[in-house]
Design a protein around this motif. Sequence first.
Motif, mmCIF file in Angstrom:
data_model
loop_
_atom_site.group_PDB
_atom_site.id
_atom_site.type_symbol
_atom_site.label_atom_id
_atom_site.label_comp_id
_atom_site.label_asym_id
_atom_site.label_seq_id
_atom_site.Cartn_x
_atom_site.Cartn_y
_atom_site.Cartn_z
ATOM 1 N N ILE A 8 0.842 -1.204 0.000
ATOM 2 C CA ILE A 8 0.000 0.000 0.000
ATOM 3 C C ILE A 8 0.874 1.251 0.000
ATOM 4 O O ILE A 8 0.609 2.204 -0.746
ATOM 5 C CB ILE A 8 -0.978 -0.027 1.198
ATOM 6 N N TYR A 9 1.938 1.242 0.787
ATOM 7 C CA TYR A 9 2.851 2.385 0.832
ATOM 8 C C TYR A 9 3.491 2.633 -0.541
ATOM 9 O O TYR A 9 3.537 3.762 -1.030
ATOM 10 C CB TYR A 9 3.933 2.151 1.895
ATOM 11 N N ASP A 14 3.099 6.566 -5.735
ATOM 12 C CA ASP A 14 3.182 6.715 -7.192
ATOM 13 C C ASP A 14 1.938 7.438 -7.707
ATOM 14 O O ASP A 14 0.830 6.889 -7.673
ATOM 15 C CB ASP A 14 3.313 5.329 -7.834
ATOM 16 N N GLU A 15 2.119 8.664 -8.193
ATOM 17 C CA GLU A 15 0.988 9.482 -8.644
ATOM 18 C C GLU A 15 0.209 8.834 -9.781
ATOM 19 O O GLU A 15 -1.020 8.917 -9.811
ATOM 20 C CB GLU A 15 1.472 10.871 -9.067
ATOM 21 N N ILE A 20 -4.646 6.075 -11.852
ATOM 22 C CA ILE A 20 -5.280 4.910 -12.479
ATOM 23 C C ILE A 20 -6.316 4.293 -11.542
ATOM 24 O O ILE A 20 -7.444 3.990 -11.961
ATOM 25 C CB ILE A 20 -4.210 3.880 -12.905
ATOM 26 N N LEU A 21 -5.956 4.119 -10.285
ATOM 27 C CA LEU A 21 -6.907 3.544 -9.328
ATOM 28 C C LEU A 21 -8.139 4.435 -9.175
ATOM 29 O O LEU A 21 -9.263 3.933 -9.027
ATOM 30 C CB LEU A 21 -6.231 3.320 -7.975
ATOM 31 N N THR A 22 -7.950 5.735 -9.220
ATOM 32 C CA THR A 22 -9.079 6.676 -9.108
ATOM 33 C C THR A 22 -9.983 6.577 -10.325
ATOM 34 O O THR A 22 -11.216 6.527 -10.202
ATOM 35 C CB THR A 22 -8.554 8.119 -8.929
ATOM 36 N N ILE A 23 -9.387 6.548 -11.507
ATOM 37 C CA ILE A 23 -10.175 6.422 -12.743
ATOM 38 C C ILE A 23 -11.014 5.152 -12.702
ATOM 39 O O ILE A 23 -12.219 5.170 -12.995
ATOM 40 C CB ILE A 23 -9.244 6.419 -13.982
#
Length: 183
Positions: A8-9, A14-15, A20-23
């Motif tokens: 998770i860290y 990594d921006e 990508i996870l947000t999209i």
Amino acid sequence: MEYRNELIYILTKDELIIEILTIVKNLELNDCWVGAGFIRNKVWDTLHEKKTIKFNDIDVVFFDETNISEKLEKEIEQKLTEINSKIKWSVKNQARMHFRNNHLKYRNTENAISYWPETATAIAARLNLNDKIEILAPHGLNDLFNLIVRSTPNFDLIVFQKRINEKQWGKQWGNLKFYNNNS
């Protein structure tokens, strides 16, 4: 739990991964995750203190038994491409993948990815409703963090060995350890 927190860290720092996870989260697909090389390569890069070339593709997996058409997957890929065309998206509904893989029907995404080729590849992540990263790792994270490449218990060993030969991961990440079986 320690490896889970470490993963998770690594992902949080990594921006592009967070983007990508947000999209993918915003698609609001059932039991939806991003996984495979997306996670594996980032960890291997971190452990080898290097940055490889960008991802081959981003594997988005979800589980929807109400619509198992490939057309739906292509529509989602198109939507993702419209959001970010710099990324090659690969979307697969795990509710239909058992047909292609000649397996019994999968119960959910976690069950489906337990059949992915390597234990270090059978890992996925997503953002939950609170924007916290969740990890899915049916075979654990030990092999990933110990740089061990071995097949999952459900994967064909001949196909696994062919895949290892084709991928040539050892040239890119020199500290990997390869095993021909599940020992």
